[in-house]
Write a protein that holds these residues in place. Structure first.
Motif, PDB file in Angstrom:
ATOM      1  N   UNK A 116       0.857  -1.188   0.000  1.00 42.02           N
ATOM      2  CA  UNK A 116       0.000   0.000   0.000  1.00 42.02           C
ATOM      3  C   UNK A 116       0.893   1.237   0.000  1.00 42.02           C
ATOM      4  N   UNK A 117       0.780   2.035  -1.065  1.00 38.67           N
ATOM      5  CA  UNK A 117       1.629   3.213  -1.218  1.00 38.67           C
ATOM      6  C   UNK A 117       0.783   4.479  -1.145  1.00 38.67           C
ATOM      7  N   UNK A 118       1.257   5.449  -0.356  1.00 35.67           N
ATOM      8  CA  UNK A 118       0.652   6.775  -0.302  1.00 35.67           C
ATOM      9  C   UNK A 118       1.741   7.758  -0.698  1.00 35.67           C
ATOM     10  N   UNK A 132       1.955  -2.973  -8.225  1.00 31.78           N
ATOM     11  CA  UNK A 132       0.882  -3.952  -8.289  1.00 31.78           C
ATOM     12  C   UNK A 132      -0.061  -3.869  -7.089  1.00 31.78           C
ATOM     13  N   UNK A 133       0.345  -3.162  -6.050  1.00 33.07           N
ATOM     14  CA  UNK A 133      -0.511  -3.008  -4.888  1.00 33.07           C
ATOM     15  C   UNK A 133      -1.461  -1.835  -5.052  1.00 33.07           C
ATOM     16  N   UNK A 147       1.939  13.645 -13.917  1.00 36.43           N
ATOM     17  CA  UNK A 147       1.626  12.379 -14.599  1.00 36.43           C
ATOM     18  C   UNK A 147       1.431  11.257 -13.581  1.00 36.43           C
ATOM     19  N   UNK A 148       0.319  10.524 -13.724  1.00 33.67           N
ATOM     20  CA  UNK A 148       0.032   9.386 -12.851  1.00 33.67           C
ATOM     21  C   UNK A 148      -0.435   8.223 -13.734  1.00 33.67           C
ATOM     22  N   UNK A 149       0.347   7.167 -13.757  1.00 33.48           N
ATOM     23  CA  UNK A 149      -0.006   5.959 -14.512  1.00 33.48           C
ATOM     24  C   UNK A 149      -0.362   4.884 -13.502  1.00 33.48           C
ATOM     25  N   UNK A 150      -1.616   4.509 -13.461  1.00 39.05           N
ATOM     26  CA  UNK A 150      -2.074   3.543 -12.478  1.00 39.05           C
ATOM     27  C   UNK A 150      -2.034   2.124 -12.991  1.00 39.05           C
ATOM     28  N   UNK A 151      -2.296   1.198 -12.066  1.00 42.20           N
ATOM     29  CA  UNK A 151      -2.387  -0.214 -12.416  1.00 42.20           C
ATOM     30  C   UNK A 151      -3.792  -0.531 -12.927  1.00 42.20           C
ATOM     31  N   UNK A 156      -5.624   2.162  -8.166  1.00 41.34           N
ATOM     32  CA  UNK A 156      -4.858   3.414  -8.126  1.00 41.34           C
ATOM     33  C   UNK A 156      -5.814   4.592  -8.049  1.00 41.34           C
ATOM     34  N   UNK A 157      -5.623   5.430  -7.036  1.00 46.74           N
ATOM     35  CA  UNK A 157      -6.483   6.592  -6.816  1.00 46.74           C
ATOM     36  C   UNK A 157      -5.658   7.866  -6.873  1.00 46.74           C
TER      37      UNK A 157
END
Length: 324
Positions: A116-118, A132-133, A147-151, A156-157
């Protein structure tokens, strides 16, 4: 009855007794020899007892016939092979929780983990590539262009932590955008797989790609989409508070998953325009100095927009005689 007497008779009795004694002794000896000879086994032919001898005959069990010998089992099949070496396994990320603040440094890219990343962004040139989390990227409204590239939108929020005007990067993808209650004006850009979630406040959300979607909040939400993007998914909170505005004319097809909203056609062929407004709200005077192509005949009273000819709009007056 004659009586035997004399020496000759005594000698005869002695000879007779000696003969009898010898016969008895020889018979005893002969009986022992015969008994021994009869008790010895006959290797050539075993004795067979007759049925009238009153004895039970004991027979040997039958002997199983000999079979052909089988081939011996190969030694190789009797040996258990040794286990091979275990394949190398790369170390995996520990599903830990990371809370990272990037500061205001320029050109910084963060790559997420399996935990879990913040991550809090502090400059417009910073970027985040989610792992992947589950990842949450915090940005103020004025830094929403980072730029935000989510999974995936489920993992990804992008949390815009202040209300206001925010425009996402066209390189964003696979994220869910969460707004802070207040007055928000959000442009989603052209990124793919982006879902915006409204708030209890007043939100205006403009979509820019067909794979985007909007889930309205309980407040007053307006979703703006051109006619070619009218197929984006819009789930409203109720017709009274959620509006889908189609901003351009042309063919428009709504998404089958749309619900609980009001659709407003604005800017289309049948939509309101400046020329359809009442004359009293937008008066124009006839000007003699205008070129012929700008003149208005008396039968056509439709006004034009302010400044359309580069001229001020004086008070309404009667058209000059002879003008066409």
């Amino acid at each position: 009855m004659a009586t035997i007497s004399g020496g000759s008779n005594r000698l005869g009795w002695n000879n007779a007794l000696n003969s009898a004694r010898w016969s008895v002794q020889c018979g005893a000896v002969l009986g022992v020899l015969l008994t021994s000879a009869c008790s010895m086994p006959n290797t050539a032919k075993p004795p067979v007892l007759g049925p009238d001898e009153g004895q039970t005959q004991t027979r040997m069990p039958p002997v199983a016939p000999m079979t052909a010998p089988t081939a011996p089992t190969p030694l190789a099949t009797q040996l258990t092979p040794l286990p091979g070496p275990a394949p190398y396994a790369a170390p995996q990320d520990t599903a830990a929780t990371h809370n990272v603040t990037l500061g205001t440094g320029a050109n910084i890219t963060v790559i997420g983990s399996s935990g879990n990343d913040v991550i809090t962004v502090g400059a417009p040139t910073q970027s985040v590539i989610a792992g992947t989390g589950k990842s949450t990227v915090n940005v103020p409204a004025y830094l929403a262009s980072a730029k935000v590239v989510g999974r995936s939108p489920a993992k990804t929020t992008l949390h815009i932590i202040t209300p206001g005007t925010a425009a996402l990067s066209d390189e964003d993808s696979n994220i869910t955008v969460k707004l802070t209650p207040g007055t928000n004006n959000l442009s989603l850009g052209q990124g793919a797989n982006i879902t915006a979630v409204g708030t209890p406040g007043t939100d205006a959300i403009t979509v820019g790609a067909p794979t985007q979607s909007v889930i309205a909040g309980s407040g007053t939400d307006t979703v703006n989409a051109s006619s070619d993007l009218a197929g984006v998914k819009v789930v409203g909170h109720g017709q009274a508070v959620t509006t889908l505005v189609i901003t351009t004319g042309g063919n428009a097809t709504l998404n089958n998953a749309d619900s609980n909203l009001t659709v407003v056609l604005n800017g289309g062929a049948g939509g309101p325009s400046f020329h359809d407004r009442p004359t009293a709200l937008h008066p124009h005077a006839w000007r003699k100095a205008r070129p012929a192509k700008h003149w208005h005949v008396a039968a056509k009273a439709s006004p034009v927009r302010h400044g359309a000819h580069g001229l001020a709009c004086p008070p309404t007056s009667t058209p000059a005689p002879g003008l066409k």
